[in-house]
Design an enzyme around this catalytic site. Structure first.
Site, short mmCIF file in Angstrom:
data_model
loop_
_atom_site.label_atom_id
_atom_site.label_comp_id
_atom_site.label_asym_id
_atom_site.label_seq_id
_atom_site.Cartn_x
_atom_site.Cartn_y
_atom_site.Cartn_z
N LYS A 1 1.46 -12.24 7.69
CA LYS A 1 0.33 -11.60 7.02
C LYS A 1 -0.10 -12.54 5.91
CE LYS A 1 -0.99 -7.59 4.23
NZ LYS A 1 -0.54 -6.34 3.57
N TYR B 1 5.12 -12.29 4.91
CA TYR B 1 4.06 -11.69 4.10
C TYR B 1 3.83 -12.58 2.89
CZ TYR B 1 1.68 -7.97 1.38
OH TYR B 1 0.80 -7.22 0.63
N VAL C 1 -3.76 -6.59 8.86
CA VAL C 1 -2.97 -5.52 8.26
C VAL C 1 -3.90 -4.88 7.24
CG1 VAL C 1 -0.90 -4.88 7.00
CG2 VAL C 1 -0.82 -6.75 8.66
N THR D 1 0.82 -1.21 0.00
CA THR D 1 0.00 0.00 0.00
C THR D 1 0.85 1.26 0.00
OG1 THR D 1 -1.62 -1.27 1.26
CG2 THR D 1 -1.99 1.09 1.13
#
Length: 301
Positions: free
Chosen positions: A170, A142, A212, A53
């Site tokens: 995540k 992740y 998240v 992001t």
């Protein structure tokens, strides 16, 4: 920090923070400071800086290091700051993680190496090497195969969870089955985070620690309330918030993240700027749909 007793040192609601740019296309560190402060005071337990992001693929290492520094300085001990220092080059990831640790961040987000698609044994060695190079820094794996082209197998996660400072993952596969397998085969204090806002509540139900989040830029307090309701056994109230926010969760992924959320922040008056190429502006049609959802949820000035 929230009342929710999370299994993670980071807290349950983490915002994957956008990177503001000024009119010249440079990083606007002043706006980053103001946004970080706003997020921490509106429901976020911590911030993930320079992740997907945050447009990390188009940031220089120098820009990322300065973002880590200014955001941590702003947040202080009010919340956690997790630095996105992953790379598809093990050496680069190690160097970036060591620098982030020296800057005083609270953790590091380590994405599965992208494009070169290493086998599972290569992934195991990659993350072990990064963990060993900064043994005092907690790491969050992740897993986002839709972007990286490679998925971290549950069996590999089981082995990585044995490493002392690999404390969380995540999970952005969208698979509750995968998350459930990880929960069943890892220690209780290994935290599993939703990588999709819409799966936050379902993931909590199978032993997840939090999210998240992208939507927390806009509804951090509501997400925090949802998590707290769930933790206190008030599942009906948690579900009510979840269902209320579904339209927002959907519209924030009507185009490639972070295009919609950055557009939404702009509609709220935040001077976060545009995007670095090859990302581009949201289409007029989607912008109007986004505006409608924000208006329905009373998120516009």
């Amino acid at each position: 920090m929230a009342d929710f007793v999370s299994t993670s040192p980071f807290g349950p609601v983490l915002t994957a923070m956008v990177t503001p740019f000024n009119a010249d296309g440079g990083v606007d560190y002043g706006v980053a400071e103001k946004l970080a402060d706003h997020l921490i005071t509106h429901g976020s337990d911590g911030l993930v800086v320079c992740g997907t992001t945050g447009e990390s693929p188009t940031l220089s290492w120098e820009e990322e290091h300065e973002l880590f520094r200014v955001v941590k300085q702003t947040v202080g001990d009010r919340g956690s700051v997790i630095a996105g220092t992953g790379s598809n080059c093990t050496r680069e990831a190690m160097e970036a993680t060591q620098i982030a640790a020296k800057l005083g961040v609270d953790g590091s987000l380590q994405v599965v190496p992208y494009y070169n698609k290493p086998p599972q044994e290569g992934l195991l060695a990659h993350f072990q090497a990064i963990a060993n190079c900064a043994p005092e820094l907690p790491l969050m794996l992740y897993n986002i195969p839709g972007r990286t082209g490679q998925s971290l197998a549950p069996e590999t996660v089981y082995r990585l969870a044995e490493v002392e400072n690999i404390v969380a993952i995540k999970e952005a596969t969208g698979s509750l089955e995968q998350a459930s397998l990880i929960r069943a085969h890892t220690p209780d204090d290994f935290a599993i985070y939703a990588g999709d806002d819409v799966l936050t509540l379902p993931l909590l139900a199978v032993g997840g620690a939090g999210v998240v989040s992208v939507a927390s830029h806009l509804v951090g307090d509501r997400l925090q309330a949802m998590v707290q309701h769930f933790a206190q056994g008030a599942t009906a109230q948690a579900l009510e918030i979840h269902l209320q926010l579904i339209p927002l969760f959907k519209i924030l992924f009507c185009a490639t993240n972070p295009i919609p959320v950055k557009t939404a922040l702009g509609l709220q008056g935040w001077p976060v700027g545009s995007f670095r190429p090859p990302l581009c502006a949201l289409s007029p049609g989607h912008t109007e749909q986004l505006r409608d959802v924000l208006r329905d949820l009373a998120l516009l000035p």
